[in-house]
Scaffold this motif. Structure first.
Motif, PDB file in Angstrom:
ATOM      1  N   LEU A 128       0.801  -1.216   0.000  1.00 55.75           N
ATOM      2  CA  LEU A 128       0.000   0.000   0.000  1.00 55.75           C
ATOM      3  C   LEU A 128       0.838   1.273   0.000  1.00 55.75           C
ATOM      4  N   ALA A 129       2.130   1.146  -0.276  1.00 49.37           N
ATOM      5  CA  ALA A 129       2.994   2.327  -0.311  1.00 49.37           C
ATOM      6  C   ALA A 129       2.459   3.334  -1.322  1.00 49.37           C
ATOM      7  N   GLY A 130       2.350   4.576  -0.895  1.00 52.38           N
ATOM      8  CA  GLY A 130       1.834   5.616  -1.777  1.00 52.38           C
ATOM      9  C   GLY A 130       0.333   5.745  -1.757  1.00 52.38           C
ATOM     10  N   CYS A 131      -0.360   4.809  -1.104  1.00 52.21           N
ATOM     11  CA  CYS A 131      -1.817   4.868  -1.030  1.00 52.21           C
ATOM     12  C   CYS A 131      -2.254   5.717   0.160  1.00 52.21           C
ATOM     13  N   ASP A 169     -15.162   5.232  13.747  1.00 53.36           N
ATOM     14  CA  ASP A 169     -14.774   5.789  15.038  1.00 53.36           C
ATOM     15  C   ASP A 169     -14.155   4.690  15.901  1.00 53.36           C
ATOM     16  N   ARG A 170     -14.909   3.620  16.119  1.00 52.59           N
ATOM     17  CA  ARG A 170     -14.451   2.553  17.003  1.00 52.59           C
ATOM     18  C   ARG A 170     -13.370   1.709  16.334  1.00 52.59           C
ATOM     19  N   ARG A 171     -12.338   1.384  17.084  1.00 50.39           N
ATOM     20  CA  ARG A 171     -11.219   0.536  16.669  1.00 50.39           C
ATOM     21  C   ARG A 171     -10.462   1.118  15.467  1.00 50.39           C
ATOM     22  N   SER A 172     -10.536   2.421  15.294  1.00 50.16           N
ATOM     23  CA  SER A 172      -9.852   3.043  14.160  1.00 50.16           C
ATOM     24  C   SER A 172      -8.338   2.976  14.315  1.00 50.16           C
ATOM     25  N   ALA A 173      -7.848   3.051  15.558  1.00 47.99           N
ATOM     26  CA  ALA A 173      -6.399   2.993  15.770  1.00 47.99           C
ATOM     27  C   ALA A 173      -5.849   1.636  15.342  1.00 47.99           C
ATOM     28  N   GLU A 174      -6.567   0.586  15.670  1.00 50.74           N
ATOM     29  CA  GLU A 174      -6.150  -0.767  15.277  1.00 50.74           C
ATOM     30  C   GLU A 174      -6.133  -0.919  13.759  1.00 50.74           C
ATOM     31  N   LEU A 175      -7.184  -0.416  13.123  1.00 47.29           N
ATOM     32  CA  LEU A 175      -7.277  -0.499  11.671  1.00 47.29           C
ATOM     33  C   LEU A 175      -6.193   0.332  11.003  1.00 47.29           C
ATOM     34  N   SER A 176      -5.952   1.537  11.519  1.00 51.19           N
ATOM     35  CA  SER A 176      -4.920   2.418  10.963  1.00 51.19           C
ATOM     36  C   SER A 176      -3.550   1.765  11.046  1.00 51.19           C
ATOM     37  N   ALA A 177      -3.241   1.183  12.214  1.00 46.66           N
ATOM     38  CA  ALA A 177      -1.927   0.577  12.407  1.00 46.66           C
ATOM     39  C   ALA A 177      -1.704  -0.579  11.446  1.00 46.66           C
ATOM     40  N   ARG A 222     -15.095 -12.930   5.608  1.00 44.52           N
ATOM     41  CA  ARG A 222     -15.532 -12.881   6.993  1.00 44.52           C
ATOM     42  C   ARG A 222     -15.511 -11.434   7.462  1.00 44.52           C
ATOM     43  N   SER A 223     -16.544 -11.058   8.201  1.00 43.81           N
ATOM     44  CA  SER A 223     -16.682  -9.667   8.634  1.00 43.81           C
ATOM     45  C   SER A 223     -15.800  -9.381   9.846  1.00 43.81           C
ATOM     46  N   ARG A 224     -14.519  -9.247   9.601  1.00 43.42           N
ATOM     47  CA  ARG A 224     -13.538  -8.955  10.639  1.00 43.42           C
ATOM     48  C   ARG A 224     -12.588  -7.873  10.122  1.00 43.42           C
ATOM     49  N   LEU A 225     -12.066  -7.064  11.044  1.00 37.94           N
ATOM     50  CA  LEU A 225     -11.156  -6.004  10.618  1.00 37.94           C
ATOM     51  C   LEU A 225      -9.890  -6.572   9.989  1.00 37.94           C
ATOM     52  N   GLY A 226      -9.342  -7.638  10.578  1.00 36.45           N
ATOM     53  CA  GLY A 226      -8.150  -8.244  10.007  1.00 36.45           C
ATOM     54  C   GLY A 226      -8.391  -8.743   8.597  1.00 36.45           C
ATOM     55  N   ALA A 227      -9.564  -9.355   8.396  1.00 37.05           N
ATOM     56  CA  ALA A 227      -9.907  -9.849   7.060  1.00 37.05           C
ATOM     57  C   ALA A 227     -10.112  -8.686   6.088  1.00 37.05           C
ATOM     58  N   LEU A 228     -10.633  -7.568   6.597  1.00 42.38           N
ATOM     59  CA  LEU A 228     -10.827  -6.386   5.752  1.00 42.38           C
ATOM     60  C   LEU A 228      -9.482  -5.848   5.272  1.00 42.38           C
ATOM     61  N   VAL A 229      -8.514  -5.776   6.174  1.00 45.54           N
ATOM     62  CA  VAL A 229      -7.174  -5.320   5.794  1.00 45.54           C
ATOM     63  C   VAL A 229      -6.588  -6.253   4.742  1.00 45.54           C
ATOM     64  N   ARG A 230      -6.700  -7.549   4.963  1.00 46.53           N
ATOM     65  CA  ARG A 230      -6.150  -8.508   3.992  1.00 46.53           C
ATOM     66  C   ARG A 230      -6.841  -8.383   2.634  1.00 46.53           C
ATOM     67  N   ALA A 231      -8.147  -8.126   2.638  1.00 43.14           N
ATOM     68  CA  ALA A 231      -8.871  -7.978   1.376  1.00 43.14           C
ATOM     69  C   ALA A 231      -8.390  -6.760   0.602  1.00 43.14           C
TER      70      ALA A 231
END
Length: 386
Positions: free
Chosen positions: A17-20, A27-35, A266-275
């Motif tokens: 995702l370099a350059g993206c 709002d909720r769990r945004s820090a985890e998703l950002s990291a 699967r509806s999970r934040l980790g899976a969303l990042v991987r997708a």
């Protein structure tokens, strides 16, 4: 002109995702998703389109909980994980957690999706049935098919209400009790929402991430208020802007706008990042092939053969225009018109191209040939034949 800052790589992770530039609307769990996204090289902009507001009338929630303990429900519907956990915590604060747990153990618990089931399990309970589609409609279909006349049903509401689940069940003869644990409120920083919406329309954002349907609706309402709906939808349509949704319920507001989001199985934040990472990995294999390797131009940087090019905003814009022509000649005047600012000096184009060649040349001798001069006509990108 100042070169774009170098994007640091996270050890052990490919910087897909370099350059993206990724806009997070949650709002909720945004820090985890950002990291998680930053570890893959993304630049994060954060502007929650709405916020979660805890139930202001705690005494009322405690009173409803006590009423359910006194007159236990046969069925309990948990619509969200965060809401179910908050209910258990509120009962603990009111001193009736054990009594509520005993009531829930005897009830048939229905979960609206995996997140609600996870919260139920965390409370030491078991969900008897899970709506894998994460929709209230699926729960309604199940209960109406089975029949609910005369049954007492408790429904833990999510931030946007009950989707008429309470109304339909009551109409079918059920004794329905709802619990409002939290609701959605306006954003903490409306100016940030406004600024990022405009930045998205202007091409300064590569991907927008959504984790709730109410949040997605609120974001599009902000887009409408700013008068940039056509620009944003056009960017989604030409794939210069990517939408990512955590699951099918969250995706619904996007689909209603004709936007087809990246979505995990699967509806999970980790899976969303991987997708999202997987989307860009695939995107890189289908980008423009040049004599110096695969080229992808993003809102904040360009990738050449897997490496981030250190370009000024001017160099990046020149490269963007050339890449858009995919090897066709671009006149000096067209490049001059595309340069940031309002320069009228044709020499500015020559300087920008020279610096672009210099930056590309750091990737090797072949990369110096990335931009070719076409005498008396302009410049072209040196692409490989199909």
């Amino acid at each position: 002109m100042t070169a774009a800052p170098e994007i640091a790589a996270a050890p052990g992770l490919e910087q897909v995702l370099a350059g993206c530039v990724v806009l997070i609307t949650a709002d909720r769990r945004s820090a985890e998703l950002s990291a998680a996204l930053e570890r893959r090289g993304a630049t994060i902009r954060h502007a929650p389109a709405m916020r979660i507001v805890p139930h202001e009338k705690d005494a009322e929630l405690a009173a409803v909980t006590r009423a359910l303990i006194a007159d236990p429900p046969a069925i309990v519907v948990a619509t969200t994980g965060i809401g179910f956990r908050a209910w258990i915590e509120a009962a603990d604060t009111a001193g009736v957690a054990d009594e509520l747990h005993a009531v829930l153990e005897q009830a048939r618990i229905i979960a609206r999706g995996p997140k609600a089931r996870g919260a139920i399990q965390a409370a030491g309970l078991t969900a008897d049935w899970v709506a894998e589609s994460e929709t209230s409609a699926e729960i309604l279909d199940l209960l109406l098919t089975e029949g609910v006349a005369g049954q007492r049903i408790a429904i833990q509401l999510h931030g946007a209400g009950a989707d008429n689940l309470d109304v339909e069940l009551a109409a079918a003869g059920a004794d329905v009790q709802t619990l409002t644990v939290y609701r959605w409120g306006p954003p903490v920083d409306p100016q940030a929402v406004q600024d990022t919406v405009r930045a998205t329309a202007a091409g300064e954002v590569d991907a927008v991430v959504f984790t709730s349907a109410p949040g997605a609706y609120a974001w599009f309402e902000a887009v409408d208020r700013e008068g940039v709906t056509d620009q944003v939808l056009a960017r989604f349509a030409d794939a210069s802007l990517v939408a990512a949704a955590v699951g099918p319920v969250t995706a619904r507001p996007l689909l209603e706008r004709g936007v087809d989001p990246v979505m995990p199985e699967r509806s999970r934040l980790g899976a969303l990042v991987r997708a999202l990472v997987s989307h860009y990995e695939h995107d890189r294999t289908t980008e423009l092939m040049t004599v110096a390797g695969r080229l992808q131009v993003r809102s904040r940087a360009a990738m050449l053969d897997g490496h981030v090019l250190r370009l000024s905003p001017t160099g990046l814009e020149v490269l963007r225009v050339l890449a858009g022509r995919a090897g066709d000649v671009v006149s000096r005047q067209e490049l001059l018109d595309a340069l940031p600012g309002c320069s009228l000096d044709p020499h500015a184009v020559e300087v920008a191209v020279a610096r672009l060649r210099e930056a590309a040349g750091q990737q090797g001798p072949q990369a110096r040939q990335l931009v070719q001069t076409v005498v008396k006509r302009g410049y072209r990108l040196a692409v490989q034949p199909a």
